[in-house]
Scaffold this motif. Structure first.
Motif, PDB file in Angstrom:
ATOM      1  N   GLY A   1       0.843  -1.183   0.000  1.00 13.94           N
ATOM      2  CA  GLY A   1       0.000   0.000   0.000  1.00 13.94           C
ATOM      3  C   GLY A   1       0.879   1.234   0.000  1.00 13.94           C
ATOM      4  O   GLY A   1       1.972   1.230  -0.576  1.00 13.94           O
ATOM      5  N   ILE A   2       0.412   2.289   0.649  1.00 11.39           N
ATOM      6  CA  ILE A   2       1.162   3.549   0.720  1.00 11.39           C
ATOM      7  C   ILE A   2       1.544   3.810   2.169  1.00 11.39           C
ATOM      8  O   ILE A   2       0.698   3.773   3.064  1.00 11.39           O
ATOM      9  CB  ILE A   2       0.333   4.722   0.169  1.00 11.39           C
ATOM     10  N   LEU A   3       2.815   4.048   2.396  1.00 13.70           N
ATOM     11  CA  LEU A   3       3.337   4.422   3.714  1.00 13.70           C
ATOM     12  C   LEU A   3       3.769   5.876   3.656  1.00 13.70           C
ATOM     13  O   LEU A   3       4.616   6.244   2.833  1.00 13.70           O
ATOM     14  CB  LEU A   3       4.525   3.538   4.090  1.00 13.70           C
ATOM     15  N   HIS A   4       3.181   6.712   4.505  1.00 12.63           N
ATOM     16  CA  HIS A   4       3.556   8.132   4.557  1.00 12.63           C
ATOM     17  C   HIS A   4       4.249   8.391   5.886  1.00 12.63           C
ATOM     18  O   HIS A   4       3.654   8.231   6.942  1.00 12.63           O
ATOM     19  CB  HIS A   4       2.316   9.019   4.413  1.00 12.63           C
ATOM     20  N   VAL A   5       5.502   8.814   5.814  1.00  7.58           N
ATOM     21  CA  VAL A   5       6.328   9.034   6.996  1.00  7.58           C
ATOM     22  C   VAL A   5       6.496  10.535   7.217  1.00  7.58           C
ATOM     23  O   VAL A   5       6.916  11.261   6.313  1.00  7.58           O
ATOM     24  CB  VAL A   5       7.707   8.370   6.840  1.00  7.58           C
TER      25      VAL A   5
END
Length: 330
Positions: free
Chosen positions: A34-38
């Motif tokens: 998926g998408i990981l936003h840090v």
């Protein structure tokens, strides 16, 4: 808590961080990509390695860079250079203003990888505390002229310059109070010496500790103006909190602050490291409460319309959709 307590907390968090980061990475590897936003990466060399491993599994990694270069006193020296590794380890980078984007592109980051999204802030309270009630709660004179400095005290935030400015203000207005709401990360000794040298003891009130969110509104309600005398900066959560609570700001023209302050409408901008200019701007608002109130209301509208979480979340969702479409080739 003092500097030793703050240092111990940072040490404990630093020791636990690798364990927690590896645990999160294992959990993500076990999930469909998926998408990981840090938002914050505290050990860049480790974080970059984990991001690359996730990307090999099909994850999309987005990194918000709040500070293009780590600000003085905000991170240990050995970490400052390694933060640059994160720029190459993410699929997309988010910054908060065009100046930050231009700086990254100048340093070799592909323009299509850098996206400008406004920072968000929570709305002020539906029924804000009155100024008199807030000052009573904090033990401040109800008729004082109150300048608020809010947040962790770090070298780049320019509290020393603000103390020089307040000394100039007190010469004209003995009722000025500087309210410092936050913990000094490197200790207070330097500032206490300046307060003594400038004879500001009766004019400075210091919370002495971190101000939790449930108390933040009280400090903002008690203030006439919020000062951000930063020597360097990127964006500022303190500035947006002031806006959300209807308080005008006086800020320096550094980093991303000019993109957030509408000079003459939501606050005033002054050069950095200039206590005279800072004092003049603070005095202009303290001596004209009606003007300060108009700026505060405009600031509240800006916070609601440009930086409310609903619009900020929608902008992020649009970015995620675009990144996902690119990754899927559709």
């Amino acid at each position: 808590a003092g500097p030793h307590g703050a240092g111990l907390r940072r040490l404990v968090k630093g020791l636990l961080y690798p364990r927690d980061a590896l645990r999160v990475a294992r959990l993500l590897h076990a999930r469909p990509p998926g998408i990981l936003h840090v938002q914050w990466a505290h050990l860049p060399w480790l974080d970059a390695h984990l991001w690359r491993s996730l990307r090999r599994d099909g994850w999309i990694v987005v990194h918000t860079i709040h500070d293009i270069e780590p600000l003085a006193g905000s991170s240990p020296g050995p970490m400052r250079w390694s933060a640059r590794a994160l720029r190459d380890a993410a699929d997309a980078i988010v910054v908060h203003d065009d100046a930050a984007r231009a700086l990254l592109v100048e340093r070799g980051v592909a323009a299509e990888r850098v996206h400008v999204l406004a920072p968000g802030t929570s709305a002020g309270p539906a029924e804000p505390l009155s100024c008199d009630a807030a000052r009573a709660a904090l033990g401040l004179p109800h008729d004082a002229r109150v300048v608020l400095f809010l947040g962790f005290v770090k070298p780049y935030k320019g509290l020393g310059v603000l103390l020089e400015s307040v000394a100039r203000l007190c010469a004209a207005h003995p009722d000025v109070v500087l309210l410092v709401a936050g913990e000094a990360m490197g200790g207070r000794a330097e500032y206490d010496r300046a307060i003594a040298r400038l004879a500001l003891g009766p004019h400075v009130r210091w919370s002495g500790a971190f101000v939790p969110s449930d108390v933040l509104a009280t400090y903002l309600a008690a203030a006439d103006v919020v000062a951000l005398p930063y020597l360097e900066a990127s964006s500022s959560g303190v500035l947006l909190a002031a806006y959300a609570h209807g308080r005008p700001v006086v800020a320096t023209s550094v980093g991303g602050l000019p993109a957030l302050v509408e000079h003459g409408r939501t606050g005033l901008l002054v050069p950095p490291r200039d206590p005279d200019a800072l004092a003049v701007a603070l005095r202009a608002l303290l001596e004209d409460p009606a003007r300060a109130a108009r700026m505060g209301e405009q600031a509240r509208r800006v916070a609601r319309e440009r930086h409310g979480w609903e619009s900020v979340a929608a902008a992020h969702a649009a970015l995620y959709r675009e990144l996902w479409r690119r990754a899927q080739g559709s």
